[in-house]
Design an enzyme around this catalytic site. Sequence first.
Site, mmCIF file in Angstrom:
data_model
loop_
_atom_site.group_PDB
_atom_site.id
_atom_site.type_symbol
_atom_site.label_atom_id
_atom_site.label_comp_id
_atom_site.label_asym_id
_atom_site.label_seq_id
_atom_site.Cartn_x
_atom_site.Cartn_y
_atom_site.Cartn_z
ATOM 1 C CG LEU A 34 -1.886 -1.094 1.147
ATOM 2 C CD1 LEU A 34 -2.817 -1.031 2.295
ATOM 3 C CD2 LEU A 34 -2.957 -0.999 0.130
ATOM 4 C CB SER A 35 4.306 1.864 -0.769
ATOM 5 O OG SER A 35 4.585 1.329 -2.035
ATOM 6 C CG ASN A 36 1.929 4.969 -5.684
ATOM 7 O OD1 ASN A 36 1.395 6.030 -5.217
ATOM 8 N ND2 ASN A 36 1.839 4.764 -7.149
ATOM 9 C CE LYS A 83 2.714 4.771 -11.246
ATOM 10 N NZ LYS A 83 1.280 4.724 -11.926
ATOM 11 C CB SER A 123 8.394 -0.206 -18.584
ATOM 12 O OG SER A 123 8.406 1.362 -19.290
ATOM 13 C CB ALA A 124 7.472 1.437 -23.924
ATOM 14 C CE1 TYR A 147 9.457 1.981 -13.750
ATOM 15 C CE2 TYR A 147 9.508 2.679 -15.887
ATOM 16 C CZ TYR A 147 8.926 1.863 -14.843
ATOM 17 O OH TYR A 147 7.621 1.344 -15.414
ATOM 18 C CE LYS A 151 9.142 -1.775 -14.058
ATOM 19 N NZ LYS A 151 8.276 -2.683 -13.513
ATOM 20 C CG ASN A 196 5.753 12.654 -11.895
ATOM 21 O OD1 ASN A 196 6.114 13.804 -11.713
ATOM 22 N ND2 ASN A 196 5.704 11.647 -11.105
ATOM 23 C CG ASP A 292 9.554 13.954 -22.199
ATOM 24 O OD1 ASP A 292 9.418 13.077 -21.251
ATOM 25 O OD2 ASP A 292 8.651 14.741 -22.046
HETATM 26 P P1 NAD Z 1 1.035 1.568 -9.151
HETATM 27 O O1 NAD Z 1 2.006 2.669 -8.242
HETATM 28 O O2 NAD Z 1 -0.326 2.189 -9.215
HETATM 29 O O3 NAD Z 1 1.075 0.119 -8.617
HETATM 30 C C1 NAD Z 1 2.184 -0.519 -8.013
HETATM 31 C C2 NAD Z 1 1.611 -1.169 -6.546
HETATM 32 O O4 NAD Z 1 2.745 -1.947 -6.248
HETATM 33 C C3 NAD Z 1 1.132 -0.015 -5.750
HETATM 34 O O5 NAD Z 1 -0.284 -0.499 -5.197
HETATM 35 C C4 NAD Z 1 2.177 -0.125 -4.458
HETATM 36 O O6 NAD Z 1 1.578 0.092 -3.253
HETATM 37 C C5 NAD Z 1 2.791 -1.498 -4.676
HETATM 38 N N1 NAD Z 1 4.127 -1.541 -4.260
HETATM 39 C C6 NAD Z 1 5.255 -0.949 -4.724
HETATM 40 N N2 NAD Z 1 6.296 -1.395 -3.973
HETATM 41 C C7 NAD Z 1 6.041 -2.518 -3.126
HETATM 42 C C8 NAD Z 1 6.725 -3.532 -2.680
HETATM 43 N N3 NAD Z 1 7.892 -3.221 -2.381
HETATM 44 N N4 NAD Z 1 5.961 -4.399 -2.006
HETATM 45 C C9 NAD Z 1 4.819 -4.718 -2.077
HETATM 46 N N5 NAD Z 1 3.927 -3.735 -2.954
HETATM 47 C C10 NAD Z 1 4.457 -2.824 -3.616
HETATM 48 O O7 NAD Z 1 1.481 1.236 -10.479
HETATM 49 P P2 NAD Z 1 1.061 0.994 -11.759
HETATM 50 O O8 NAD Z 1 0.949 1.955 -12.673
HETATM 51 O O9 NAD Z 1 -0.376 0.056 -11.739
HETATM 52 O O10 NAD Z 1 2.289 -0.086 -12.489
HETATM 53 C C11 NAD Z 1 2.302 -1.368 -12.201
HETATM 54 C C12 NAD Z 1 3.671 -1.968 -12.740
HETATM 55 O O11 NAD Z 1 3.597 -1.661 -13.989
HETATM 56 C C13 NAD Z 1 4.708 -1.363 -12.286
HETATM 57 O O12 NAD Z 1 5.729 -2.361 -11.960
HETATM 58 C C14 NAD Z 1 5.359 -0.331 -13.185
HETATM 59 O O13 NAD Z 1 6.638 -0.269 -13.205
HETATM 60 C C15 NAD Z 1 4.900 -1.098 -14.591
HETATM 61 N N6 NAD Z 1 4.436 -0.106 -15.511
HETATM 62 C C16 NAD Z 1 3.833 0.980 -15.604
HETATM 63 C C17 NAD Z 1 3.302 1.880 -16.382
HETATM 64 C C18 NAD Z 1 2.629 3.081 -16.220
HETATM 65 O O14 NAD Z 1 2.747 4.076 -16.907
HETATM 66 N N7 NAD Z 1 1.663 3.130 -15.119
HETATM 67 C C19 NAD Z 1 3.970 1.715 -17.611
HETATM 68 C C20 NAD Z 1 5.003 0.866 -17.647
HETATM 69 C C21 NAD Z 1 5.204 -0.206 -16.794
HETATM 70 N N1 UFG Z 2 3.405 15.882 -20.973
HETATM 71 C C1 UFG Z 2 3.181 17.283 -21.138
HETATM 72 N N2 UFG Z 2 2.891 17.744 -19.934
HETATM 73 C C2 UFG Z 2 2.613 17.156 -18.759
HETATM 74 C C3 UFG Z 2 3.046 15.727 -18.635
HETATM 75 C C4 UFG Z 2 3.498 14.865 -19.931
HETATM 76 O O1 UFG Z 2 3.210 17.842 -22.224
HETATM 77 O O2 UFG Z 2 2.243 17.619 -17.632
HETATM 78 C C5 UFG Z 2 3.815 15.060 -22.479
HETATM 79 C C6 UFG Z 2 5.415 14.449 -22.301
HETATM 80 O O3 UFG Z 2 6.145 15.328 -22.658
HETATM 81 C C7 UFG Z 2 5.069 13.375 -23.284
HETATM 82 C C8 UFG Z 2 3.582 12.865 -23.083
HETATM 83 O O4 UFG Z 2 3.249 14.087 -22.525
HETATM 84 O O5 UFG Z 2 5.217 13.779 -24.656
HETATM 85 C C9 UFG Z 2 3.477 11.693 -22.245
HETATM 86 O O6 UFG Z 2 4.268 11.938 -20.900
HETATM 87 P P1 UFG Z 2 3.850 11.027 -19.830
HETATM 88 O O7 UFG Z 2 4.579 11.397 -18.659
HETATM 89 O O8 UFG Z 2 2.445 10.747 -19.658
HETATM 90 O O9 UFG Z 2 4.444 9.535 -20.221
HETATM 91 P P2 UFG Z 2 5.926 8.964 -20.777
HETATM 92 O O10 UFG Z 2 5.564 8.373 -22.116
HETATM 93 O O11 UFG Z 2 6.919 10.204 -20.511
HETATM 94 O O12 UFG Z 2 6.262 7.908 -19.663
HETATM 95 C C10 UFG Z 2 5.119 6.976 -19.570
HETATM 96 C C11 UFG Z 2 5.496 6.395 -18.176
HETATM 97 C C12 UFG Z 2 6.916 5.700 -17.930
HETATM 98 C C13 UFG Z 2 6.816 4.463 -19.002
HETATM 99 C C14 UFG Z 2 6.540 5.226 -20.170
HETATM 100 C C15 UFG Z 2 6.545 4.061 -21.329
HETATM 101 O O13 UFG Z 2 5.660 7.518 -17.103
HETATM 102 O O14 UFG Z 2 6.787 5.008 -16.634
HETATM 103 O O15 UFG Z 2 5.359 5.722 -20.461
HETATM 104 O O16 UFG Z 2 5.548 2.996 -20.927
HETATM 105 F F1 UFG Z 2 7.967 3.940 -18.706
#
Ligand code: NAD
Ligand code: UFG
Length: 337
Positions: A34-36, A83, A123-124, A147, A151, A196, A292
Amino acid sequence: MKTIFVTGGAGYIGSHTVLLLLESGYRVKIYDNLSNSHLEAVKRIERLSGKSVEFIEGDIRDTDRVANALQGSSAVIHFAGVKAVGESVSNPLKYYDNNVLGTIELLKAMKQSEVKKMIFSSSASIYGNPQYLPIDEQHPINPTNPYGRSKFMLEQILRDIYDTNRGYSFGILRYFNPIGAHPSGEIGEDPQGIPNNLLPFITQVASGKLDKLRVFGNDYDTPDGTGVRDYIHVMDLAEGHLRMLEKLDDNSFDIYNLGTGRGYSVLQIIKTFEKVNGINIPYEIVSRRAGDVPVSYADVSKAQKELGWRAKRGLEDMCKDAWRWQLKNPKGYRSSM
Ligand code: NAD
Ligand code: UFG
């Protein structure tokens, strides 16, 4: 009935996937520190599905606790991790500790409990600056931040375990940009503090919580100069996990991109959000955000061919569903406390 052990199952992507697992007849154990995230997400999943979930609060680095909790599970879907790309640059150790060490401890626990199947959230971002488009799974790997490196390290660790141990099965899913929420508006993305990522920022501007969006750069080599990404509806992403789960057998190692195969610019996202929701999004163009990439979108043909999966929901659904979630939950899950 199979039990699936879902680390990070209370989080954004995890909660949507758990809901689909329950609706598809799986039993689910969520393991999350439940950290996030919030327990409220788990309650809502139970309400939406009409089924109960076993929730275990714990950290994946607590090997014995995980090994105990894993008993009786047939596979792990491993979402737990941190993340935020920017934070990973300022605090890399947090990322190597939580993501790399955490997954190693989880793998040790799996070995103890003889659970040998895992779907891993990659992740991409591991591709770095694209050398060609669309990005297929063979694209060179060149993460540009800790990050992304965490991965990629994990993908390599999983490969080594697969190569030297019979009977393991790993499905690595490289997500592009997940956005949107369950169409009920009951579960969705709930970032802490100022978001973010683009979509949570836009929904908070739309609700008046933030005054305007800052568009990071309009001088990229893209049709309108703003950054292009492959946004995928979180429900489509969740369905990809179900298809992957069905494909995991007793000895397999597969990697798939999960995206739509289409790229949209920041300005296209703003315009679509405004149009489908009837809301004006004030924005200003500011300088590029460090780190970016200009354009990123996936070649999704491998997942289509081998998993029989493709993203079905369009950008309009993503924008409508993201806004419904925000409207119903102005303070995220804290709204119902
Ligand atoms: P999220 O933060 O909403 O979910 C992650 C969950 O993991 C949270 O509920 C958090 O409490 C839990 N957690 C974190 N560290 C932990 C630990 N040490 N032990 C137990 N629980 C822990 O994130 P999300 O967007 O749902 O992402 C899920 C996964 O997908 C992550 O591994 C992230 O890196 C990956 N991912 C996310 C994105 C994105 O844009 N959301 C893109 C690519 C990959
Ligand atoms: N952007 C803005 N203003 C903002 C936020 C984002 O213009 O306030 C733009 C960024 O410059 C980018 C696009 O919106 O062009 C998407 O940005 P995001 O931050 O939403 O996503 P990213 O592609 O930078 O990264 C996300 C996740 C990463 C993941 C990656 C690929 O944050 O964790 O997608 O999966 F790794």
